[in-house]
Design a protein around this motif. Structure first.
Motif, PDB file in Angstrom:
ATOM      1  N   LYS A 241       0.813  -1.211   0.000  1.00 48.19           N
ATOM      2  CA  LYS A 241       0.000   0.000   0.000  1.00 48.19           C
ATOM      3  C   LYS A 241       0.855   1.273   0.000  1.00 48.19           C
ATOM      4  O   LYS A 241       0.320   2.372   0.100  1.00 48.19           O
ATOM      5  N   ILE A 242       2.159   1.114  -0.085  1.00 47.49           N
ATOM      6  CA  ILE A 242       3.053   2.267  -0.170  1.00 47.49           C
ATOM      7  C   ILE A 242       3.757   2.208  -1.518  1.00 47.49           C
ATOM      8  O   ILE A 242       4.542   1.301  -1.783  1.00 47.49           O
ATOM      9  N   ARG A 243       3.443   3.138  -2.367  1.00 46.43           N
ATOM     10  CA  ARG A 243       4.022   3.163  -3.711  1.00 46.43           C
ATOM     11  C   ARG A 243       5.035   4.304  -3.766  1.00 46.43           C
ATOM     12  O   ARG A 243       4.682   5.456  -3.520  1.00 46.43           O
ATOM     13  N   ASN A 530       9.100   1.357  -6.876  1.00 46.24           N
ATOM     14  CA  ASN A 530       9.146   0.070  -6.183  1.00 46.24           C
ATOM     15  C   ASN A 530       8.176  -0.936  -6.762  1.00 46.24           C
ATOM     16  O   ASN A 530       7.831  -1.930  -6.108  1.00 46.24           O
ATOM     17  N   GLN A 531       7.755  -0.712  -8.005  1.00 46.98           N
ATOM     18  CA  GLN A 531       6.901  -1.679  -8.690  1.00 46.98           C
ATOM     19  C   GLN A 531       7.715  -2.722  -9.448  1.00 46.98           C
ATOM     20  O   GLN A 531       7.187  -3.508 -10.227  1.00 46.98           O
ATOM     21  N   VAL A 532       9.006  -2.708  -9.219  1.00 42.58           N
ATOM     22  CA  VAL A 532       9.913  -3.728  -9.740  1.00 42.58           C
ATOM     23  C   VAL A 532      10.801  -4.120  -8.568  1.00 42.58           C
ATOM     24  O   VAL A 532      10.821  -3.441  -7.541  1.00 42.58           O
ATOM     25  N   GLY A 533      11.524  -5.221  -8.688  1.00 43.25           N
ATOM     26  CA  GLY A 533      12.303  -5.718  -7.559  1.00 43.25           C
ATOM     27  C   GLY A 533      13.397  -4.778  -7.099  1.00 43.25           C
ATOM     28  O   GLY A 533      13.795  -3.836  -7.792  1.00 43.25           O
ATOM     29  N   ASP A 534      13.918  -5.061  -5.924  1.00 39.34           N
ATOM     30  CA  ASP A 534      14.936  -4.256  -5.263  1.00 39.34           C
ATOM     31  C   ASP A 534      16.178  -4.107  -6.146  1.00 39.34           C
ATOM     32  O   ASP A 534      16.626  -5.071  -6.775  1.00 39.34           O
TER      33      ASP A 534
END
Length: 775
Positions: A241-243, A530-534
């Motif tokens: 829930k945190i984008r 952060n919609q893709v990996g670290d």
């Protein structure tokens, strides 16, 4: 035997598109130069509120009471929050330390610690309301003596867990037995002051509440996913829930690894239901981020008369301030690199990180290694003088090379031509004497402090060894998603990572790698979020290595699928097509030539692959002996400094800085040279001007009026020799390059000042009074 240095080509490719090894101009460069680039402080959304933070004026005090009623009643104020309003966990921190309060609630442990938040319809309204918050303090005497904090059991505790954050010993051989054999013994005590990252873009960002009860954060940071791991528990929200989206970053240098305004802005946005923007001013920024650890270091070396070092006995004390931040890792770096790139058979190192009520310290370019490098390079000059050797020769006599062991027992398995690099630095042409008729050439410049009287020239050398990427067993990785499709009749690659572009040119490099691997010209870089990996942190000189490796790996996975599509289109088994490549927008067979265009192969297909890239595993340092393969890569830079010093006034002009650095493989020469110049500039700043002055736990110079950083007038011409000795374990053979110049430039400049003045100069920055003896 060390490898023969291989000089990198000097040519810079023409501006425009290009692959690995070219130097295309940065897409953000022109906008930044023209003042049109959108930084995080430029963010704007209709209906937003402005946030402000009330901070402690005391370095140590108990909070007796907090009264926000008057502030909350101020016209235009939408919310006033204290620790009671933190929705979830009340502490955050790097590396799972979780010791820093979101808002102080029992005791403030450093000047500037956040206590309360205000959101209002105008930034001035927020500031005026903030002044109406009433806090009753019981002021306590600050605990500022790092040495007593480390070694005096009667000293009061800054943290409930005690004052010692980490003690890391390193033990090799038998130091006491070696002392009995030493023919020459030299010792010294060295100090490094607090340096600030001095990034030009202050902490800022925007939090927007979302319909799902979450929040969208637009922030300038160095590591979104690590921020997320700290933010979510404090907000009491699941991570999904945190984008987070990376906004324009106005420099970082380690100062944005820790959280600043992220949780605060999100709390205000969630409470008010409106977007909230926070922008620190410069004064607040000095309290809003960590700084470089100040250090006290004691060194003793014993050697034979020909300069061969027999033992090193070392103590390194690092003041981490009130909270842990990166202190654990800084201590590990200082310990493992405490005697630098030298072969010493008997070593005793004790590195300590302690808590005090001084300003919090954490990551800054070259952390831990910078402090140690100033000391061990100063010791090499002292040893050279005691043995009657020149400073280059004594370093060559003790130089590590491929196959040598570091003090931790880690074997240097990649090329490390240190002795040859020192020789190159020595043989570079010296700058001619400056014309004293032009006062701009003299120390003091246009201020006309001198016309050449009392001006002496000095030359000094410095060598710095820096670990690249994360160390001590950390599972360091980066993620990249690459998509290839046809848009408007042309093949286009989309590269998506969470890696923070902080000014180092990563977005340019990502596009270069995609062009090289996929053979297409059009490459689009997706905004980092952060919609893709670290992707890990933009620190430790690791992003070219790690995110570059991830983009390379993802591109190669896409390429293999394109080859499979080409084979299917031709109706032939893939293994019958021979060696394939993507070149110039075409699928090419080594044996059969051009098979098809990428556009024809793809058609309406979309090929997308996501890959993680991990470097070779490392190990922790043994808590008793320090032994371990704690680093994945090591990088070396040699500096030669030439200075003119007015010995009567204590003024220094750095006339020239020459750097010899091995980068493994040049990926973008233009960006690389910028990194070496920039790292050197920060080393120059530490050498002669930059220091946060602290007295009784209070910062005395929190402004760019009183905290001085080098300008273009302070930076001299630089002469660069860039070598390419490939590291076979790294993508394209590269070595991280951003930090090593910061290590070696500082001791080289101070050595040159010593050469000009004959003074010991055991502290940085070197001030005029240190040269004139006026204090």
């Amino acid at each position: 035997m060390s490898a023969t240095p291989v000089r990198a080509p000097r040519d810079i490719a023409a501006p425009g598109t290009g692959g690995v090894g070219d130097s295309p101009l940065r897409p953000d460069g022109t906008l930044k130069v023209k003042g049109e680039f959108a930084y995080s402080s430029d963010l704007w959304i209709d209906g937003m509120l402005w946030g402000a933070t009330l901070r402690s004026p005391h370095p140590r005090a108990r909070i007796v009471s907090i009264d926000v009623a008057e502030a909350l009643a101020h016209p235009g104020v939408a919310a006033v929050l204290t620790h009671e309003d933190v929705p979830g966990r009340k502490h955050f921190g790097l590396d799972h330390t979780w010791d820093q309060p979101v808002l102080a609630f029992d005791e403030v442990r450093h000047q500037g610690e956040p206590i309360a938040l205000v959101a209002a319809d105008h930034p001035e309204t927020a500031r005026r309301a903030m002044e109406k918050i009433r806090i009753e303090y019981e002021v306590l005497e600050p605990l500022t003596d790092a040495r007593r904090a480390a070694f005096d059991p009667a000293y009061p505790q800054v943290q409930p867990r005690g004052n010692l954050a980490r003690h890391q010993p390193v033990r090799v051989g038998d130091v006491e037995a070696a002392k009995a054999r030493a023919e020459v013994v030299v010792s010294g005590e060295y100090r490094v002051g607090i340096q600030d990252q001095a990034f030009l873009g202050p902490e800022s960002g925007l939090a927007v509440p979302a319909e799902d009860g979450g929040v969208d954060l637009y922030v300038a940071t160095q590591w979104m996913h690590n921020d997320l791991k700290q933010i979510a528990p404090c907000l009491g929200l699941p991570e999904e829930k945190i984008r987070m989206t990376l906004s324009g970053v106005g420099g970082a240098f380690g100062g944005r690894e820790d959280l600043s305004m992220q949780i605060h802005a999100a709390m205000l946005a969630l409470r008010t239901g409106r977007p909230v923007k926070i922008v620190y001013n410069r004064y607040e920024s000095f309290f809003g981020h960590v700084h470089r650890h100040p250090a006290e270091m004691r060194y003793e070396y014993g050697a034979t008369r020909d300069g061969k070092i027999l033992y090193a006995d070392v103590e390194i004390l690092l003041d981490g301030g009130a909270y842990t931040s990166a202190t654990m890792n800084v201590v590990g770096n200082a310990a493992s690199l405490g005697v630098g790139p030298y072969v010493i058979p008997n070593v005793r190192i004790d590195a300590y990180g302690v808590y005090t009520n001084n300003p919090p310290c954490g990551a800054m370019r070259g952390f831990g290694a910078v402090q140690a490098c100033f000391a061990y390079e100063s010791m090499m000059d002292k040893l050279a003088e005691a043995c009657g050797l020149d400073p280059v020769t004594v370093r060559q006599v003790n130089a590590a090379s491929q196959g040598s062991e570091l003090a931790t027992g880690q074997v240097i398995w990649a090329p490390l031509p240190m002795a040859e690099m020192l020789q190159q630095a020595r043989e570079l042409p010296m700058p001619p004497p400056l014309d004293p008729a032009d006062i701009r050439n003299l120390p003091g410049g246009a201020s006309q402090t001198t016309h050449g009287e009392g001006v002496r020239r000095g030359v000094g050398y410095g060598v710095g060894l820096k670990n690249i990427c994360f160390s001590e067993g950390f599972d360091d990785y980066s993620t990249a998603r690459v998509r290839l499709e046809v848009v408007g009749g042309e093949a286009v690659a989309l590269v998506h990572t969470a890696a923070a572009e902080v000014g180092q040119g990563l977005v340019t490099l990502e596009a270069q790698i995609a062009r090289t691997e996929l053979g297409v010209e059009r490459v689009v870089i997706h905004p980092a979020d952060n919609q893709v990996g670290d992707a890990g942190s933009s620190s430790a000189s690791r992003q070219s290595y790690m995110t570059g490796g991830a983009v390379m790996t993802a591109c190669r996975a896409v390429r293999e699928r394109v080859f499979a599509l080409a084979a299917a289109r031709l109706g032939r088994p893939l293994d019958t097509l021979g060696e394939l490549s993507l070149t110039g927008g075409k699928v090419v067979s080594e044996s059969a030539g051009v098979l098809a265009s990428i556009e024809d192969v793809l058609g309406d297909s979309v090929v997308e692959e996501t890959r993680e890239y991990h470097h070779e595993p490392t190990t922790g340092m043994d808590p008793v002996t320090g032994r371990g393969d704690s680093h994945t890569q090591l990088a070396l830079c040699v500096h030669r400094a030439v200075v003119d010093v007015d010995v009567e006034l204590g003024l220094v002009k750095v006339v020239e800085l020459a750097a010899v650095q091995d980068v493994g493989k040049v990926l973008n020469r233009l960006s690389l040279e910028g990194q070496i110049h920039g790292g050197t500039a920060q080393g120059l700043g530490l050498a002669v001007m930059e220091e946060i002055v602290v007295a009784d736990g209070k910062v005395r110079n929190p402004s760019f009026t009183d905290y001085l950083i080098p300008t273009i007038l302070d930076m001299p011409p630089m002469r660069l020799e860039i070598l390419e000795n490939a590291d076979p374990r790294a993508p394209y053979g590269l070595r991280g390059a951003g930090e090593p110049p910061t290590l070696s430039s500082t001791p080289a400049i101070v050595a040159a000042i010593r050469d000009a003045t004959g003074l010991a100069l055991t502290r940085v920055p070197v001030r005029p009074e240190h040269i004139t003896g006026s204090s």
